[in-house]
Design a protein around this motif. Structure first.
Motif, PDB file in Angstrom:
ATOM      1  N   GLN A  57      53.581  15.213  52.756  1.00 35.28           N
ATOM      2  CA  GLN A  57      53.170  15.765  51.466  1.00 35.28           C
ATOM      3  C   GLN A  57      51.659  15.939  51.452  1.00 35.28           C
ATOM      4  O   GLN A  57      50.923  15.078  51.926  1.00 35.28           O
ATOM      5  CB  GLN A  57      53.619  14.847  50.334  1.00 35.28           C
ATOM      6  CG  GLN A  57      53.493  15.479  48.988  1.00 35.28           C
ATOM      7  CD  GLN A  57      54.250  14.699  47.930  1.00 35.28           C
ATOM      8  OE1 GLN A  57      54.606  13.557  48.122  1.00 35.28           O
ATOM      9  NE2 GLN A  57      54.494  15.334  46.804  1.00 35.28           N
ATOM     10  N   VAL A  58      51.223  17.049  50.934  1.00 30.60           N
ATOM     11  CA  VAL A  58      49.793  17.295  50.784  1.00 30.60           C
ATOM     12  C   VAL A  58      49.507  17.667  49.339  1.00 30.60           C
ATOM     13  O   VAL A  58      50.369  18.224  48.657  1.00 30.60           O
ATOM     14  CB  VAL A  58      49.277  18.424  51.717  1.00 30.60           C
ATOM     15  CG1 VAL A  58      49.365  18.018  53.167  1.00 30.60           C
ATOM     16  CG2 VAL A  58      49.982  19.726  51.474  1.00 30.60           C
ATOM     17  N   LYS A  59      48.312  17.336  48.897  1.00 27.33           N
ATOM     18  CA  LYS A  59      47.895  17.702  47.548  1.00 27.33           C
ATOM     19  C   LYS A  59      46.754  18.705  47.574  1.00 27.33           C
ATOM     20  O   LYS A  59      46.333  19.189  46.551  1.00 27.33           O
ATOM     21  CB  LYS A  59      47.480  16.455  46.773  1.00 27.33           C
ATOM     22  CG  LYS A  59      48.644  15.526  46.537  1.00 27.33           C
ATOM     23  CD  LYS A  59      48.287  14.374  45.655  1.00 27.33           C
ATOM     24  CE  LYS A  59      49.529  13.529  45.448  1.00 27.33           C
ATOM     25  NZ  LYS A  59      49.345  12.479  44.515  1.00 27.33           N
ATOM     26  N   LYS A  60      46.256  18.994  48.783  1.00 30.76           N
ATOM     27  CA  LYS A  60      45.131  19.900  48.926  1.00 30.76           C
ATOM     28  C   LYS A  60      45.538  21.070  49.818  1.00 30.76           C
ATOM     29  O   LYS A  60      46.536  21.012  50.526  1.00 30.76           O
ATOM     30  CB  LYS A  60      43.947  19.165  49.551  1.00 30.76           C
ATOM     31  CG  LYS A  60      43.415  18.044  48.674  1.00 30.76           C
ATOM     32  CD  LYS A  60      42.214  17.391  49.317  1.00 30.76           C
ATOM     33  CE  LYS A  60      41.631  16.353  48.381  1.00 30.76           C
ATOM     34  NZ  LYS A  60      40.378  15.813  48.899  1.00 30.76           N
ATOM     35  N   PHE A  61      44.723  22.110  49.776  1.00 29.13           N
ATOM     36  CA  PHE A  61      44.956  23.235  50.674  1.00 29.13           C
ATOM     37  C   PHE A  61      44.809  22.778  52.116  1.00 29.13           C
ATOM     38  O   PHE A  61      44.028  21.870  52.412  1.00 29.13           O
ATOM     39  CB  PHE A  61      43.955  24.366  50.410  1.00 29.13           C
ATOM     40  CG  PHE A  61      44.244  25.145  49.152  1.00 29.13           C
ATOM     41  CD1 PHE A  61      45.400  25.902  49.024  1.00 29.13           C
ATOM     42  CD2 PHE A  61      43.345  25.131  48.094  1.00 29.13           C
ATOM     43  CE1 PHE A  61      45.662  26.624  47.872  1.00 29.13           C
ATOM     44  CE2 PHE A  61      43.590  25.857  46.941  1.00 29.13           C
ATOM     45  CZ  PHE A  61      44.754  26.593  46.830  1.00 29.13           C
ATOM     46  N   ILE A  62      45.578  23.411  52.994  1.00 30.22           N
ATOM     47  CA  ILE A  62      45.444  23.128  54.424  1.00 30.22           C
ATOM     48  C   ILE A  62      44.901  24.376  55.114  1.00 30.22           C
ATOM     49  O   ILE A  62      45.068  25.493  54.618  1.00 30.22           O
ATOM     50  CB  ILE A  62      46.788  22.705  55.061  1.00 30.22           C
ATOM     51  CG1 ILE A  62      47.827  23.823  54.962  1.00 30.22           C
ATOM     52  CG2 ILE A  62      47.308  21.419  54.456  1.00 30.22           C
ATOM     53  CD1 ILE A  62      49.060  23.589  55.811  1.00 30.22           C
ATOM     54  N   LEU A  63      44.253  24.151  56.243  1.00 28.95           N
ATOM     55  CA  LEU A  63      43.777  25.278  57.036  1.00 28.95           C
ATOM     56  C   LEU A  63      44.947  25.855  57.827  1.00 28.95           C
ATOM     57  O   LEU A  63      45.749  25.095  58.369  1.00 28.95           O
ATOM     58  CB  LEU A  63      42.676  24.824  57.999  1.00 28.95           C
ATOM     59  CG  LEU A  63      41.409  24.259  57.355  1.00 28.95           C
ATOM     60  CD1 LEU A  63      40.419  23.862  58.442  1.00 28.95           C
ATOM     61  CD2 LEU A  63      40.783  25.257  56.393  1.00 28.95           C
ATOM     62  N   PRO A  64      45.054  27.179  57.898  1.00 26.76           N
ATOM     63  CA  PRO A  64      46.109  27.769  58.724  1.00 26.76           C
ATOM     64  C   PRO A  64      45.859  27.416  60.186  1.00 26.76           C
ATOM     65  O   PRO A  64      44.763  27.632  60.685  1.00 26.76           O
ATOM     66  CB  PRO A  64      45.965  29.274  58.502  1.00 26.76           C
ATOM     67  CG  PRO A  64      45.039  29.438  57.343  1.00 26.76           C
ATOM     68  CD  PRO A  64      44.235  28.193  57.236  1.00 26.76           C
ATOM     69  N   GLY A  65      46.849  26.861  60.831  1.00 24.68           N
ATOM     70  CA  GLY A  65      46.676  26.524  62.238  1.00 24.68           C
ATOM     71  C   GLY A  65      47.503  25.335  62.646  1.00 24.68           C
ATOM     72  O   GLY A  65      48.542  25.051  62.071  1.00 24.68           O
ATOM     73  N   GLY A  66      46.989  24.639  63.639  1.00 20.42           N
ATOM     74  CA  GLY A  66      47.715  23.514  64.224  1.00 20.42           C
ATOM     75  C   GLY A  66      48.212  23.932  65.589  1.00 20.42           C
ATOM     76  O   GLY A  66      47.444  24.388  66.428  1.00 20.42           O
ATOM     77  N   SER A  67      49.511  23.835  65.776  1.00 20.50           N
ATOM     78  CA  SER A  67      50.102  24.263  67.047  1.00 20.50           C
ATOM     79  C   SER A  67      50.078  25.790  67.145  1.00 20.50           C
ATOM     80  O   SER A  67      49.861  26.480  66.140  1.00 20.50           O
ATOM     81  CB  SER A  67      51.542  23.750  67.156  1.00 20.50           C
ATOM     82  OG  SER A  67      52.368  24.408  66.212  1.00 20.50           O
ATOM     83  N   VAL A  68      50.319  26.301  68.336  1.00 18.83           N
ATOM     84  CA  VAL A  68      50.349  27.757  68.517  1.00 18.83           C
ATOM     85  C   VAL A  68      51.465  28.365  67.661  1.00 18.83           C
ATOM     86  O   VAL A  68      51.256  29.369  66.975  1.00 18.83           O
ATOM     87  CB  VAL A  68      50.514  28.128  70.012  1.00 18.83           C
ATOM     88  CG1 VAL A  68      50.759  29.614  70.182  1.00 18.83           C
ATOM     89  CG2 VAL A  68      49.288  27.685  70.807  1.00 18.83           C
ATOM     90  N   SER A  69      52.641  27.752  67.676  1.00 20.08           N
ATOM     91  CA  SER A  69      53.757  28.284  66.875  1.00 20.08           C
ATOM     92  C   SER A  69      53.398  28.299  65.391  1.00 20.08           C
ATOM     93  O   SER A  69      53.638  29.291  64.691  1.00 20.08           O
ATOM     94  CB  SER A  69      55.018  27.446  67.088  1.00 20.08           C
ATOM     95  OG  SER A  69      55.461  27.523  68.420  1.00 20.08           O
ATOM     96  N   PHE A  85      48.234  20.641  44.574  1.00 21.39           N
ATOM     97  CA  PHE A  85      49.692  20.511  44.598  1.00 21.39           C
ATOM     98  C   PHE A  85      50.087  19.180  43.988  1.00 21.39           C
ATOM     99  O   PHE A  85      49.433  18.169  44.182  1.00 21.39           O
ATOM    100  CB  PHE A  85      50.213  20.591  46.054  1.00 21.39           C
ATOM    101  CG  PHE A  85      49.818  21.860  46.754  1.00 21.39           C
ATOM    102  CD1 PHE A  85      50.374  23.071  46.377  1.00 21.39           C
ATOM    103  CD2 PHE A  85      48.885  21.850  47.776  1.00 21.39           C
ATOM    104  CE1 PHE A  85      50.002  24.248  47.029  1.00 21.39           C
ATOM    105  CE2 PHE A  85      48.512  23.011  48.418  1.00 21.39           C
ATOM    106  CZ  PHE A  85      49.072  24.210  48.037  1.00 21.39           C
ATOM    107  N   ARG A  86      51.161  19.184  43.258  1.00 16.71           N
ATOM    108  CA  ARG A  86      51.613  17.940  42.616  1.00 16.71           C
ATOM    109  C   ARG A  86      52.896  17.476  43.214  1.00 16.71           C
ATOM    110  O   ARG A  86      53.681  18.086  43.738  1.00 16.71           O
ATOM    111  CB  ARG A  86      51.806  18.178  41.131  1.00 16.71           C
ATOM    112  CG  ARG A  86      50.523  18.572  40.497  1.00 16.71           C
ATOM    113  CD  ARG A  86      50.758  19.108  39.112  1.00 16.71           C
ATOM    114  NE  ARG A  86      49.585  19.922  38.827  1.00 16.71           N
ATOM    115  CZ  ARG A  86      48.933  19.868  37.716  1.00 16.71           C
ATOM    116  NH1 ARG A  86      49.312  19.107  36.756  1.00 16.71           N
ATOM    117  NH2 ARG A  86      47.881  20.596  37.531  1.00 16.71           N
TER     118      ARG A  86
END
Length: 188
Positions: free
Chosen positions: A108-120, A187-188
């Motif tokens: 669960q996240v409450k904040k925006f995330i950066l697009p990315g991480g693994s290649v997929s 996000f809540r």
């Protein structure tokens, strides 16, 4: 089989029903962006790893549905010879179930995330942004002409699916999402 028509040499193309439109027409932009998205989904499916391979079948199903969406966007509502082929039936429900499943597994996240991480996941985030552009193009067309409203509904939900699938791909690859450092809780 000859694939060139030479109509494009004058900046025009023929759509379903034989109307000839300029390639800058809103209808062409809308289904052209859906076509671009379909190609990108093929790239996403081809880039899956052993850990994310479970997404392949549903991505290929999405490609089939996107082809139907593009066909409908290329079909003027007043074309008596062609009917819309995209039927929502259960496709939006299917996407929502996938979204709910993937978001339940992702942290669960409450904040925006950066697009990315693994290649997929990164490719899935690109698919999300192209889907949003397709949605804007469809809305622009819809403001001038009638369209199959089910297409817009599906495309809207599809961008949420790609977000959830990207987060799920990161879970499968054991890669953490990166929070946007200046994000307030949203996000809540």
């Amino acid at each position: 089989m000859r694939i060139y028509t030479r109509t494009g040499d004058k900046g025009q193309t023929r759509i379903i029903g034989n109307d000839v439109l300029y390639k800058s027409d809103k209808r062409i932009n809308a289904y052209g962006t859906v076509d671009e998205l379909n190609s990108l989904v093929g790239l996403v499916a081809a880039s899956l790893t052993d850990k994310t391979a479970e997404l392949k079948d549903e991505l290929q199903e999405i490609q089939q549905l996107l082809f139907d969406c593009g066909t409908d966007l290329a079909t003027p509502e007043d074309d008596a010879k062609h009917e819309y082929i995209f039927k929502n039936d259960e496709t939006v429900d299917w996407l929502e179930k996938k979204i709910d499943k993937y978001m339940a597994v992702a942290p669960q996240v409450k904040k925006f995330i950066l697009p990315g991480g693994s290649v997929s996941a990164s490719y899935l985030h690109v698919a999300r942004t192209v889907t949003r552009r397709a949605e804007r193009e469809i809305v622009s067309l819809m403001q001038d002409e009638s369209i199959n409203a089910e297409v817009l509904k599906f495309i809207n939900r599809l961008s949420d699916y790609f977000f959830a699938a990207a987060r799920y791909a990161n879970v499968l690859e054991d890669v953490d999402d990166v929070l946007y450092r200046n994000s307030k809780p949203v996000f809540r």
